[in-house]
Design an enzyme around this catalytic site. Structure first.
Site, short mmCIF file in Angstrom:
data_model
loop_
_atom_site.label_atom_id
_atom_site.label_comp_id
_atom_site.label_asym_id
_atom_site.label_seq_id
_atom_site.Cartn_x
_atom_site.Cartn_y
_atom_site.Cartn_z
N TYR A 40 3.88 6.60 9.72
CA TYR A 40 3.11 5.51 9.18
C TYR A 40 4.32 4.65 9.31
CZ TYR A 40 -0.87 3.15 8.62
OH TYR A 40 -2.32 2.20 8.38
N HIS A 94 1.10 -1.18 -0.18
CA HIS A 94 0.02 0.56 0.55
C HIS A 94 0.62 1.44 0.23
CE1 HIS A 94 -3.77 -1.69 1.20
NE2 HIS A 94 -3.63 -2.38 0.32
N PRO A 119 -3.81 1.17 18.61
CA PRO A 119 -4.19 0.25 16.91
C PRO A 119 -4.07 1.35 16.36
CG PRO A 119 -6.31 -0.33 18.00
CD PRO A 119 -5.54 0.49 19.08
N TYR A 164 -9.09 6.07 6.86
CA TYR A 164 -9.18 6.52 8.39
C TYR A 164 -9.88 8.38 8.51
CZ TYR A 164 -4.92 3.80 9.93
OH TYR A 164 -4.00 2.75 10.14
N LYS A 224 0.67 0.57 15.33
CA LYS A 224 2.18 0.26 15.57
C LYS A 224 2.54 -0.77 16.31
CE LYS A 224 4.29 3.36 13.71
NZ LYS A 224 4.27 2.88 12.58
P1 RFL Z 1 0.97 -11.42 21.90
O1 RFL Z 1 0.45 -10.94 19.57
O2 RFL Z 1 0.19 -10.88 22.57
O3 RFL Z 1 1.85 -12.37 22.16
C1 RFL Z 1 2.02 -13.28 22.75
C2 RFL Z 1 2.03 -14.85 23.21
O4 RFL Z 1 2.28 -15.15 24.64
C3 RFL Z 1 1.39 -15.95 25.18
N1 RFL Z 1 1.68 -15.92 26.86
C4 RFL Z 1 2.40 -16.96 27.48
N2 RFL Z 1 2.98 -17.64 26.94
C5 RFL Z 1 3.20 -18.89 27.57
N3 RFL Z 1 3.37 -18.74 28.97
C6 RFL Z 1 2.59 -17.93 29.94
N4 RFL Z 1 2.20 -17.57 30.80
C7 RFL Z 1 1.85 -16.64 28.17
N5 RFL Z 1 1.39 -15.42 28.45
C8 RFL Z 1 0.83 -15.40 27.64
C9 RFL Z 1 0.19 -15.52 24.83
O5 RFL Z 1 -0.71 -16.56 24.73
C10 RFL Z 1 0.46 -15.07 23.09
O6 RFL Z 1 0.23 -16.32 22.19
O7 RFL Z 1 2.79 -9.87 21.80
P2 RFL Z 1 3.60 -9.71 20.92
O8 RFL Z 1 4.36 -10.60 20.86
O9 RFL Z 1 4.56 -8.86 21.53
O10 RFL Z 1 3.11 -8.69 19.80
C11 RFL Z 1 2.56 -7.80 19.70
C12 RFL Z 1 1.37 -7.46 19.18
O11 RFL Z 1 0.36 -8.83 18.58
C13 RFL Z 1 0.65 -6.74 19.44
O12 RFL Z 1 1.30 -5.37 19.17
C14 RFL Z 1 -0.76 -6.79 17.94
O13 RFL Z 1 -1.60 -7.23 17.76
C15 RFL Z 1 -1.56 -4.57 18.12
N6 RFL Z 1 -1.73 -4.68 17.19
C16 RFL Z 1 -1.43 -3.88 15.68
N7 RFL Z 1 0.10 -3.50 15.36
C17 RFL Z 1 -0.01 -3.56 14.26
O14 RFL Z 1 1.51 -3.37 14.22
N8 RFL Z 1 -0.52 -2.97 13.37
C18 RFL Z 1 -1.11 -3.20 13.55
O15 RFL Z 1 -2.45 -2.45 12.34
C19 RFL Z 1 -1.97 -3.67 14.15
N9 RFL Z 1 -3.47 -3.64 14.28
C20 RFL Z 1 -2.88 -4.32 16.59
C21 RFL Z 1 -4.32 -3.89 15.85
C22 RFL Z 1 -3.63 -5.00 17.81
C23 RFL Z 1 -5.58 -5.23 18.25
N10 RFL Z 1 -6.06 -5.32 19.38
C24 RFL Z 1 -6.66 -6.19 19.06
C25 RFL Z 1 -5.13 -5.59 20.89
C26 RFL Z 1 -5.60 -3.82 15.77
C27 RFL Z 1 -6.12 -4.95 17.12
C28 RFL Z 1 -7.51 -4.87 17.08
C1 PHB Z 2 -6.52 -3.95 11.05
O1 PHB Z 2 -6.01 -4.00 8.96
O2 PHB Z 2 -6.29 -4.73 11.56
C2 PHB Z 2 -5.40 -2.45 11.01
C3 PHB Z 2 -5.20 -1.73 10.50
C4 PHB Z 2 -4.75 -0.30 10.62
C5 PHB Z 2 -5.00 -0.15 12.25
C6 PHB Z 2 -5.70 -0.93 12.65
C7 PHB Z 2 -5.39 -2.29 12.36
O3 PHB Z 2 -4.55 1.65 12.51
#
Ligand code: RFL
Ligand code: PHB
Length: 404
Positions: A398, A72, A306, A214, A310
């Protein structure tokens, strides 16, 4: 059991770290409390910065991403029924982002780890990190019993054991156990919660626009994203504590249509909703990101709302920084880069905190917002649309800050 690096958590941070260490000839064991299917299905991030894409390529984990990911070159800001495109390559000297879901990044890394890497133990819950201050830290864990032992989240039956190692990296997300091993009094936390969340849906319908949209609206924020050319991902700002089940599909589509409305012919395509969930919004940083031989990475150390996309990209920066530091230690005997790990990561983390906060307050409507606040948001958006300098500031942030 013994290994060089114990990695707690098989999210993107833990899985990528295992891959980077494997490529450098350093052994590790990954402990993950959930089962494989759960980790591979958890819907989260969608946007990979250019730097994250480069890291995955260099790690040999980008083959499917390069085939199926969508490059993108911009995003659309929508407000007052108007549309403004932010052109990333034009403003940043050629940078772009990749739409490739976190679920797919995790699937690819899990497959590589199981084929070529060291142990990756699912349904194995870390219970505590011990002796982090010494040269011989340990992780106490419980492996689901032969009966399957549940999902790792119920504190149920299983076999307890200890993993001895040289380093522990807590990649266990915001609700993990690693951070608890830092004695209170040593660390400091910085936190902000927001009085709203995101209702996110997945829908079996081609995205209504070819780039992310957005939208700022007096009724609240909305985001149009995608998972593939045939699957849309959409979000609505909802009040904090909203139950996803309280919104019918019809209500969701009607509200999305209102918030995305424009003065031109643009129309939102509707389709069957296959998933619905609510995400709370939080900013959080734990300093320092290291205690003795325990290092925190990804969501275990910091959370961003989110809106700036990042979170995953920060997690990638942390584990790249740790892997570089450990490789340096192995090759030269110098602990210098391990010693600066926390400060190096935190500089980038705070830039992402700032940007995510700015994007959130730019686009969301607070419950106590006044007409003055509304006009200010529109003025900030007009500034981004009308000034190359302001547009460049957004585009640079971004598409990503450099790692290290
Ligand atoms: P995670 O992905 O939470 O993984 C942690 C893992 O640890 C396990 N765990 C354990 N395992 C063993 N023993 C224990 N005691 C444990 N406790 C926990 C868990 O089961 C899990 O598998 O952390 P990590 O690896 O640091 O990754 C971080 C990302 O997942 C997070 O920052 C992103 O998803 C945030 N996020 C976004 N980030 C982006 O860069 N771009 C995006 O577009 C974006 N969109 C989002 C998002 C997060 C969202 N939510 C649901 C919070 C959109 C959403 C809606
Ligand atoms: C997503 O596709 O889940 C997404 C994209 C951009 C954002 C957050 C989430 O800023």
């Amino acid at each position: 059991m013994r290994t060089t690096v114990s990695i707690i958590g098989a999210g993107p941070a833990g899985l990528l770290l295992a891959r980077l260490l494997h490529n450098a000839g350093i052994d590790s064991v990954v402990l993950e409390s959930r089962d494989r299917a759960y980790v591979e299905r958890r819907q989260r991030a969608g946007i990979l910065e250019q730097g994250t894409v480069d890291v995955l390529r260099a790690a040999g984990a980008a083959e499917r991403m390069d085939r199926e990911g969508l490059r993108h070159d911009g995003i659309e800001l929508r407000y007052d029924r108007r549309r403004h495109r932010v052109d990333f390559p034009a403003l940043t000297g050629g940078k772009s982002v990749m739409v490739y879901a976190q679920t797919e990044v995790c699937k690819d890394l899990i497959a590589l780890q199981l084929d070529e890497g060291g142990p990756l133990l699912f349904e194995t819950e870390a219970l505590a990190v011990e002796d982090a201050e010494t040269g011989h830290p340990r992780v106490r864990f419980r492996h689901a019993g032969a009966d399957g032992g549940g999902d790792g989240a119920d504190g149920g039956s299983g076999v307890e054991d200890v993993l001895e190692c040289d380093y522990v990296v807590g990649c266990d997300g915001f609700r993990g156990v690693a951070r608890a091993a830092v004695p209170s009094g040593v660390g400091r936390t910085f936190e902000r919660t927001y009085p709203f969340g995101w209702l996110g849906i997945l829908a079996d319908v081609p995205p209504s626009h070819d780039e992310l949209v957005y939208a700022r609206h007096d009724r609240g924020f909305a985001l149009l994203s995608m998972r593939s050319p045939s699957v849309s991902r959409l979000y609505l700002q909802v009040p904090e504590g909203t139950d996803a089940g309280s919104w019918s599909d019809e209500e969701i589509w009607a509200e999305l249509e209102r918030r995305f409305e424009t003065d031109d012919e643009w129309a939102l395509r509707r389709g069957p909703i296959t998933q619905k969930s609510v995400t709370p919004m939080r900013s959080y940083v734990h300093e320092p990101m290291r205690h003795g031989r325990l290092f925190l990475a990804g969501d275990a150390a910091h959370i961003v709302p989110p809106t700036g996309a990042k979170g995953l990209n920060l997690a990638v920066g942390d584990v790249v920084t740790f892997a570089r530091a450990l490789v340096h230690r192995t090759r030269t005997g110098s602990e210098d880069l391990l010693d600066t790990y926390s400060a190096t990561c935190l500089r980038r983390v705070w830039q992402a905190e700032r940007f995510s906060y700015d994007m959130t307050t730019l686009l969301h409507r607070a419950p106590d917002a006044t007409p003055f606040d509304d006009r200010l948001q529109v003025a900030r958006l007009d500034r981004i649309a009308g000034s190359r300098a302001a547009g460049t500031d957004l585009a640079e942030a971004y598409t990503g800050f450099p790692i290290g």
